[in-house]
Write a protein that holds these residues in place. Structure first.
Motif, PDB file in Angstrom:
ATOM      1  N   LEU A  13       0.827  -1.199   0.000  1.00  0.00           N
ATOM      2  CA  LEU A  13       0.000   0.000   0.000  1.00  0.00           C
ATOM      3  C   LEU A  13       0.868   1.258   0.000  1.00  0.00           C
ATOM      4  O   LEU A  13       0.558   2.238  -0.688  1.00  0.00           O
ATOM      5  CB  LEU A  13      -0.944  -0.007   1.209  1.00  0.00           C
ATOM      6  N   ASN A  14       1.967   1.251   0.738  1.00  0.00           N
ATOM      7  CA  ASN A  14       2.887   2.384   0.745  1.00  0.00           C
ATOM      8  C   ASN A  14       3.497   2.622  -0.634  1.00  0.00           C
ATOM      9  O   ASN A  14       3.638   3.763  -1.068  1.00  0.00           O
ATOM     10  CB  ASN A  14       4.006   2.186   1.777  1.00  0.00           C
ATOM     11  N   PHE A  15       3.873   1.556  -1.335  1.00  0.00           N
ATOM     12  CA  PHE A  15       4.401   1.695  -2.691  1.00  0.00           C
ATOM     13  C   PHE A  15       3.356   2.336  -3.604  1.00  0.00           C
ATOM     14  O   PHE A  15       3.661   3.231  -4.394  1.00  0.00           O
ATOM     15  CB  PHE A  15       4.843   0.343  -3.262  1.00  0.00           C
ATOM     16  N   ILE A  16       2.115   1.884  -3.490  1.00  0.00           N
ATOM     17  CA  ILE A  16       1.034   2.439  -4.311  1.00  0.00           C
ATOM     18  C   ILE A  16       0.809   3.910  -3.973  1.00  0.00           C
ATOM     19  O   ILE A  16       0.620   4.750  -4.862  1.00  0.00           O
ATOM     20  CB  ILE A  16      -0.260   1.613  -4.128  1.00  0.00           C
ATOM     21  N   ILE A  17       0.865   4.246  -2.692  1.00  0.00           N
ATOM     22  CA  ILE A  17       0.678   5.643  -2.276  1.00  0.00           C
ATOM     23  C   ILE A  17       1.803   6.514  -2.815  1.00  0.00           C
ATOM     24  O   ILE A  17       1.562   7.623  -3.303  1.00  0.00           O
ATOM     25  CB  ILE A  17       0.561   5.749  -0.738  1.00  0.00           C
ATOM     26  N   TYR A  18       3.049   6.035  -2.753  1.00  0.00           N
ATOM     27  CA  TYR A  18       4.159   6.830  -3.272  1.00  0.00           C
ATOM     28  C   TYR A  18       4.038   7.045  -4.773  1.00  0.00           C
ATOM     29  O   TYR A  18       4.329   8.131  -5.273  1.00  0.00           O
ATOM     30  CB  TYR A  18       5.506   6.182  -2.937  1.00  0.00           C
ATOM     31  N   ILE A  19       3.592   6.036  -5.499  1.00  0.00           N
ATOM     32  CA  ILE A  19       3.362   6.217  -6.938  1.00  0.00           C
ATOM     33  C   ILE A  19       2.262   7.251  -7.152  1.00  0.00           C
ATOM     34  O   ILE A  19       2.388   8.157  -7.978  1.00  0.00           O
ATOM     35  CB  ILE A  19       3.005   4.877  -7.615  1.00  0.00           C
TER      36      ILE A  19
END
Length: 169
Positions: A13-19
């Motif tokens: 979820l953090n990776f998706i948020i950063y993208i």
């Protein structure tokens, strides 16, 4: 086992948020040549919009410690996402420059608050090597923002009234 699943889900979820943090950042620059014609504004006026957005991003980042006392991480993220969505919708649905200037604080508040919230969470719960990789994924979002926006706005939502949306291809 449940904690590992939860932690790995939060990492994804953090990776998706950063993208997603990077997605709106380059849209203004790539769409401005066509947007400025729709809004009947000069080429240099994008700097005013960017400055307003950055100031509100800075203020919301600075206020995070006070906000975090009253809201959970999920509530801050959802509120921030709502602010960004409101800003983007305001930019899309009007050709009035005043509304465009009113949309930029929403973008700045949303981006600043979600950025500091996710950074705080990642620094607290993830190793530093993974945090560096997360920040790299912000660049992935910036890189793919114009193409993503074009597909979403023009092909998915069929926004024919949004003249400048076509320039994102």
């Amino acid at each position: 086992m449940s904690k590992k699943v939860t932690l790995s889900t939060l990492v994804v979820l953090n990776f998706i948020i950063y993208i997603s943090l990077g997605l709106p950042d380059s849209i203004l620059g790539s769409a401005w040549p066509s947007m400025r014609q729709s809004y009947e504004m000069g080429a240099s006026q994008v700097s005013y919009l960017t400055t307003i957005m950055l100031l509100f991003s800075f203020f919301s980042s600075m206020l995070y410690t006070k906000i975090a006392k009253y809201l959970t991480v999920a509530q801050v993220i959802l509120t921030s996402m709502l602010c960004v969505i409101i800003g983007l919708i305001l930019m899309i649905i009007t050709s009035n420059p005043i509304v465009l200037f009113l949309a930029t604080p929403f973008m700045g508040i949303g981006q600043g608050a979600i950025d500091v919230t996710v950074n705080h969470f990642a620094a607290k719960h993830l190793p530093s090597s993974l945090m560096s990789l997360l920040h790299g994924f912000y660049g992935v979002g910036v890189s793919m923002s114009a193409c993503h926006s074009y597909l979403l706005l023009v092909h998915f939502f069929k926004l024919a009234f949004c003249d400048w949306c076509y320039c994102l291809a």
